[in-house]
Design an enzyme around this catalytic site. Structure first.
Site, PDB file in Angstrom:
ATOM      1  N   THR A 193       9.984  41.075 -17.336  1.00  0.00           N
ATOM      2  CA  THR A 193       9.054  40.728 -16.274  1.00  0.00           C
ATOM      3  C   THR A 193       8.111  39.626 -16.668  1.00  0.00           C
ATOM      4  OG1 THR A 193       7.335  42.430 -17.180  1.00  0.00           O
ATOM      5  CG2 THR A 193       9.032  43.188 -15.229  1.00  0.00           C
ATOM      6  N   GLY A 194       8.368  39.096 -17.963  1.00  0.00           N
ATOM      7  CA  GLY A 194       7.398  38.010 -18.349  1.00  0.00           C
ATOM      8  C   GLY A 194       8.461  36.638 -17.867  1.00  0.00           C
ATOM      9  N   VAL A 224       9.838  34.183 -19.605  1.00  0.00           N
ATOM     10  CA  VAL A 224      10.916  33.894 -20.131  1.00  0.00           C
ATOM     11  C   VAL A 224      12.011  34.842 -19.815  1.00  0.00           C
ATOM     12  CG1 VAL A 224      12.328  33.644 -22.333  1.00  0.00           C
ATOM     13  CG2 VAL A 224      10.017  32.804 -22.286  1.00  0.00           C
ATOM     14  N   ARG A 281       3.534  49.673 -18.003  1.00  0.00           N
ATOM     15  CA  ARG A 281       2.867  49.104 -16.745  1.00  0.00           C
ATOM     16  C   ARG A 281       3.875  48.193 -15.744  1.00  0.00           C
ATOM     17  NH1 ARG A 281       1.172  45.454 -20.694  1.00  0.00           N
ATOM     18  NH2 ARG A 281       1.648  43.247 -20.385  1.00  0.00           N
ATOM     19  N   SER A 282       4.929  47.996 -16.294  1.00  0.00           N
ATOM     20  CA  SER A 282       6.020  47.277 -15.496  1.00  0.00           C
ATOM     21  C   SER A 282       7.262  48.409 -14.903  1.00  0.00           C
ATOM     22  CB  SER A 282       6.619  46.225 -16.116  1.00  0.00           C
ATOM     23  OG  SER A 282       5.731  45.252 -16.299  1.00  0.00           O
ATOM     24  N   CYS A 284      10.547  26.691 -29.454  1.00  0.00           N
ATOM     25  CA  CYS A 284      10.867  25.701 -28.369  1.00  0.00           C
ATOM     26  C   CYS A 284      10.822  24.202 -29.083  1.00  0.00           C
ATOM     27  CB  CYS A 284      10.176  26.009 -27.308  1.00  0.00           C
ATOM     28  SG  CYS A 284       8.137  25.939 -27.564  1.00  0.00           S
ATOM     29  N   ARG A 313      -1.488  20.321 -27.548  1.00  0.00           N
ATOM     30  CA  ARG A 313      -1.370  21.174 -26.185  1.00  0.00           C
ATOM     31  C   ARG A 313      -1.868  19.880 -25.147  1.00  0.00           C
ATOM     32  NH1 ARG A 313       1.970  24.972 -25.318  1.00  0.00           N
ATOM     33  NH2 ARG A 313       0.905  26.448 -27.121  1.00  0.00           N
ATOM     34  N   HIS A 346       7.897  20.263 -22.698  1.00  0.00           N
ATOM     35  CA  HIS A 346       7.246  19.888 -23.924  1.00  0.00           C
ATOM     36  C   HIS A 346       8.032  18.269 -24.253  1.00  0.00           C
ATOM     37  CE1 HIS A 346       5.883  23.548 -24.494  1.00  0.00           C
ATOM     38  NE2 HIS A 346       6.604  23.915 -25.643  1.00  0.00           N
TER      39      HIS A 346
END
Length: 339
Positions: free
Chosen positions: A13-14, A16, A41-42, A132, A238, A245
């Site tokens: 559910t994230g 990625v 929770r998901s 990444c 950032r 990126h």
């Protein structure tokens, strides 16, 4: 009928995890069962994949029975807890967290860079996906390294807020709205305002003055290039960009190579898209790379301060090639060559 493979996504559910679903679909991965796993929770939440709704199940140590490949993007702590159980159940784990990257017994893989090292998964049943920012840099540099060798790398990154997660994206958006409305700007995700600002601070600071993100680029490069003597120094920043990126990369090579020769190498390099026509204002942009699989490279020019130096500008979607895409590509190598 070609074989189908049972795949579990831990952290489905994230951001990625959702990108992994998209990549599996876009690359027509030969799926049998697709098992979506997440925290309590998901559980019960339904995600749509190829027109079908799939209910999210609890990520637990007994959730991997019958699974061939486990794609993990649930954070380092959960990877340390659940990846060994998944491997014990017979799955090969491809882990997107930092948990196993520098373990000498766990292969750290970018398929375009060191595909041969995947065989090392047989020791523990786990493969690590790199950071990444390291991924896109090495995809661009590997053809150059193979041709003339690389002595030293100096890299400055300009990293999107999506690398921090959904709360960081929301914070950037809310700060922009507050600025436009003349309201007070508050920061919770980052230690300073990120809108209209650049923060030379990604991850925590170490005793040597570098951040963990910067040292990841150093150590992961040496591991995947299989060269502990290569000099690498990084400054990671950032910036107020949502996806993509960007990196300014300077290299010193062992043998002389011209900018044109680098362009010729990269125009057909795997995973690379050459975007280098400054006369027409064409160069890699974060806005253009979002949603794309390729790592874009441009602004290639010779470093006039040293005899054997090259500058490059490297841009890639940090959620795709920087995470979900690279993970799925590793799974593709597994089913094509090992499983």
């Amino acid at each position: 009928m070609s074989k189908k493979w049972n795949v579990a996504i831990a952290g489905a559910t994230g951001a990625v995890g959702g990108a992994m679903l998209d990549v599996l679909d876009r690359r027509d991965f030969p799926l049998g069962e697709l098992r979506l796993l997440a925290s309590e929770r998901s559980v019960g939440k339904k995600l749509t994949f190829r027109g079908k709704e799939i209910a999210v199940q609890l990520l637990s140590k007994d959730a991997f029975e019958g699974i061939d490949i486990g794609l993990f993007s649930a954070g380092a702590d959960r990877s340390l807890e659940f990846a060994p159980a998944a491997a014990a159940a017979g799955a090969v784990v491809v882990d997107n967290s930092s948990a196993y990257r520098m373990d000498p017994e766990i292969p750290l893989i970018i398929p375009e860079v060191n595909k041969h090292a995947i065989v090392g998964y047989k020791k523990h049943g786990i493969i690590a996906n790199p950071n990444c920012s390291t991924i896109q840099m090495l995809v661009a540099l590997k053809p150059i390294k193979d041709k003339v060798g690389i002595k030293r790398i100096v890299v400055s990154t300009y990293q999107a807020v999506s690398g921090t997660g959904a709360p960081a994206i929301a914070e950037l958006q809310e700060q922009v709205k507050a600025y436009a409305a003349g309201d007070k700007i508050t920061s919770q995700v980052y230690p300073h305002q990120i809108s209209f600002n650049c923060l030379p601070h990604i991850d925590s600071f170490l005793d040597n003055g570098y951040t963990k993100e910067e040292m990841k680029m150093v150590n992961e490069t040496r591991k995947m290039f299989e060269d502990d003597t290569i000099g690498v120094t990084a400054t990671t920043v950032r910036v107020p960009v949502v996806y993509g990126h960007s990196e300014a990369v300077n290299i010193e090579t062992f043998d002389k190579i011209t900018a044109q020769e680098v362009k010729d190498l990269l125009k057909d390099a795997p995973g690379v898209k050459l975007v280098d026509n400054p006369a027409a204002n064409e160069y890699p942009l974060a806005l253009d790379c979002a949603g794309k699989f390729e790592t874009m490279v441009g602004r290639i020019r010779e470093d006039e301060s040293i005899d054997k130096g090259i500058n490059l500008w490297v841009v890639s979607d940090n959620i795709l090639k920087g995470a979900a895409l690279n993970t799925v590509q590793i799974a593709e190598v597994l089913i094509e060559e090992y499983l």
